[in-house]
Write a protein that holds these residues in place. Structure first.
Motif, PDB file in Angstrom:
ATOM      1  N   ALA A  43      -2.216   2.932   0.425  1.00  0.00           N
ATOM      2  CA  ALA A  43      -1.392   2.606  -0.755  1.00  0.00           C
ATOM      3  C   ALA A  43       0.044   2.334  -0.325  1.00  0.00           C
ATOM      4  O   ALA A  43       0.693   1.402  -0.823  1.00  0.00           O
ATOM      5  CB  ALA A  43      -1.442   3.767  -1.753  1.00  0.00           C
TER       6      ALA A  43
ATOM      7  N   TYR B  50      -5.462  -0.082  -5.945  1.00  0.00           N
ATOM      8  CA  TYR B  50      -6.177   1.182  -5.727  1.00  0.00           C
ATOM      9  C   TYR B  50      -6.534   1.220  -4.249  1.00  0.00           C
ATOM     10  O   TYR B  50      -7.331   0.414  -3.765  1.00  0.00           O
ATOM     11  CB  TYR B  50      -7.443   1.225  -6.594  1.00  0.00           C
ATOM     12  CG  TYR B  50      -8.453   2.283  -6.182  1.00  0.00           C
ATOM     13  CD1 TYR B  50      -8.097   3.626  -6.090  1.00  0.00           C
ATOM     14  CD2 TYR B  50      -9.785   1.940  -5.888  1.00  0.00           C
ATOM     15  CE1 TYR B  50      -9.035   4.598  -5.716  1.00  0.00           C
ATOM     16  CE2 TYR B  50     -10.725   2.898  -5.523  1.00  0.00           C
ATOM     17  CZ  TYR B  50     -10.340   4.219  -5.432  1.00  0.00           C
ATOM     18  OH  TYR B  50     -11.248   5.183  -5.061  1.00  0.00           O
TER      19      TYR B  50
ATOM     20  N   PHE C 159       0.777   1.519  -7.689  1.00  0.00           N
ATOM     21  CA  PHE C 159       0.002   1.869  -6.496  1.00  0.00           C
ATOM     22  C   PHE C 159      -0.617   3.250  -6.671  1.00  0.00           C
ATOM     23  O   PHE C 159       0.073   4.197  -7.048  1.00  0.00           O
ATOM     24  CB  PHE C 159       0.910   1.852  -5.256  1.00  0.00           C
ATOM     25  CG  PHE C 159       1.551   0.508  -5.034  1.00  0.00           C
ATOM     26  CD1 PHE C 159       0.936  -0.454  -4.255  1.00  0.00           C
ATOM     27  CD2 PHE C 159       2.764   0.197  -5.659  1.00  0.00           C
ATOM     28  CE1 PHE C 159       1.507  -1.708  -4.084  1.00  0.00           C
ATOM     29  CE2 PHE C 159       3.347  -1.053  -5.490  1.00  0.00           C
ATOM     30  CZ  PHE C 159       2.715  -2.014  -4.705  1.00  0.00           C
TER      31      PHE C 159
ATOM     32  N   LEU D 119       4.278   5.716  -5.400  1.00  0.00           N
ATOM     33  CA  LEU D 119       2.916   5.739  -5.941  1.00  0.00           C
ATOM     34  C   LEU D 119       2.958   6.231  -7.389  1.00  0.00           C
ATOM     35  O   LEU D 119       3.748   7.110  -7.734  1.00  0.00           O
ATOM     36  CB  LEU D 119       2.013   6.695  -5.142  1.00  0.00           C
ATOM     37  CG  LEU D 119       1.788   6.442  -3.654  1.00  0.00           C
ATOM     38  CD1 LEU D 119       0.669   7.337  -3.123  1.00  0.00           C
ATOM     39  CD2 LEU D 119       1.471   4.987  -3.370  1.00  0.00           C
TER      40      LEU D 119
ATOM     41  N   GLY E 137      -3.232   6.119  -4.743  1.00  0.00           N
ATOM     42  CA  GLY E 137      -3.866   6.488  -3.469  1.00  0.00           C
ATOM     43  C   GLY E 137      -4.670   7.777  -3.578  1.00  0.00           C
ATOM     44  O   GLY E 137      -4.822   8.344  -4.662  1.00  0.00           O
TER      45      GLY E 137
END
Ligand code: FRU
Length: 315
Positions: free
Chosen positions: A228, A221, A246, A265, A248
């Motif tokens: 990220a 996080y 991941f 992400l 962000g």
């Protein structure tokens, strides 16, 4: 005597400064009022801040009576303090500031406000209430929504790395506190935490340490998308990017949302720049309208599933 009258008239017309430092642009024989807005940006090294300045510029361009002067403090609080002082000395009509850190910028902002300059604080807060209007999204709420999303994504259990934004800035503090609130009662464990100061290279370095210390990391996080992404690059270099998710914050269309589309992400939460709203508020102030002390902007969650639909609001 006659000369004196001419002299006074000449001074009056050549010195356009009025009570609030308003200048007069003369077009087609008709004087139209113009206003100067000073915009103190804490740095223009990150895509999100470039976007904020662009949003301000675009919004201001719709109002020919506005002139915006931009200053970039290059991530240096002392430089930003000097910029604020310069704008005060210049008697700008409105000051907009997106401060790097809360403590060092609180005094200069308060002094500008005490000098009678309306001050709009954008995105990162200062301490106390010596400013005209604060505009920003609710970072605590975003952090909490991220925590709750992560609890669901990991099935209530997992080992998480938290890469924090600059902890001397309020968004960093709030995104961390909110996250902790969001994961409360779950079996999510924060196994590693570090201040990456909002910076991708720092995030990458911190993630390298986390990877060398822990064989199993389920999720990172990061308090912003560059963080990220830095963590992702470190994991990829270690051949471990597929075993880690991941998350962000920021969700710029060409940055975080693009990373989500590419599968880099798992999720990003929008943090709107507030640039257009700042110009809106500046205009209201210049028209002597009452403005709210706090303007809270919304946020949206972006995942691969909802990115094409423009994400979904967090409640
Ligand atoms: C840019 C930035 C953003 C973040 C915001 C918080 O400097 O780090 O990525 O959302 O500042 O103030």
């Amino acid at each position: 005597m006659c000369n004196l009258v001419i002299l006074i008239a000449a001074i009056a017309f050549s010195n356009p400064q009025q009570t609030h430092g308003a200048a007069y642009a003369v077009s087609a024989g008709q004087p139209a009022k113009t206003w100067t807005i000073g915009m103190s940006q804490c740095n223009r090294g990150e895509p999100w801040r470039v976007q904020m300045d662009a949003d301000i510029k675009t919004a201001a361009a719709k109002h020919p009576e506005l002139k915006v002067l931009f200053k970039d403090a290059q991530n240096d609080s002392l430089k930003q303090r000097a910029h604020v002082e310069e704008f005060v000395a210049q008697k700008v009509d409105v000051l907009i500031i997106s401060p790097k850190e809360a403590v060092p910028l609180t005094d200069p902002v308060a002094r500008a406000y005490d000098a009678g300059i309306p001050v709009i604080v954008l995105d990162r807060a200062v301490i106390g209430d010596k400013f005209t209007c604060f505009i920003g999204a609710d970072n605590r709420k975003i952090g909490k929504a991220a925590g709750e999303w992560i609890v669901k994504a990991l099935g209530g259990k997992g080992r998480v790395v938290e890469l924090k934004g600059l902890m001397t800035s309020v968004p960093g503090q709030d995104r961390s506190a909110g996250f902790r609130e969001g994961i409360k009662g779950s079996q999510i464990e924060i196994i590693f935490e570090a201040d990456m100061k909002w910076l991708e290279p720092d995030a990458r370095k911190e993630m390298e340490s986390a990877l060398s210390r822990f064989d199993r990391i389920d999720l990172v996080y990061a308090h912003n998308d560059p963080g990220a992404h830095g963590a992702y690059l470190a994991a990829r270099a270690a051949g471990r990017e597929k075993e880690i998710r991941f998350v962000g914050i920021d969700a710029l269309p060409h940055e975080g949302v693009q990373y989500v589309r590419e599968g880099i992400l798992a999720a990003t939460f929008q943090y709107p720049t507030g640039g257009a709203e700042a110009i809106d508020m500046a205009l209201r102030i210049l028209k002597n309208e009452e403005v709210p002390k706090h303007v809270t902007l919304g946020s949206r969650l972006f995942t691969k599933e909802n990115a094409d639909k423009g994400g979904e609001p967090i409640d």
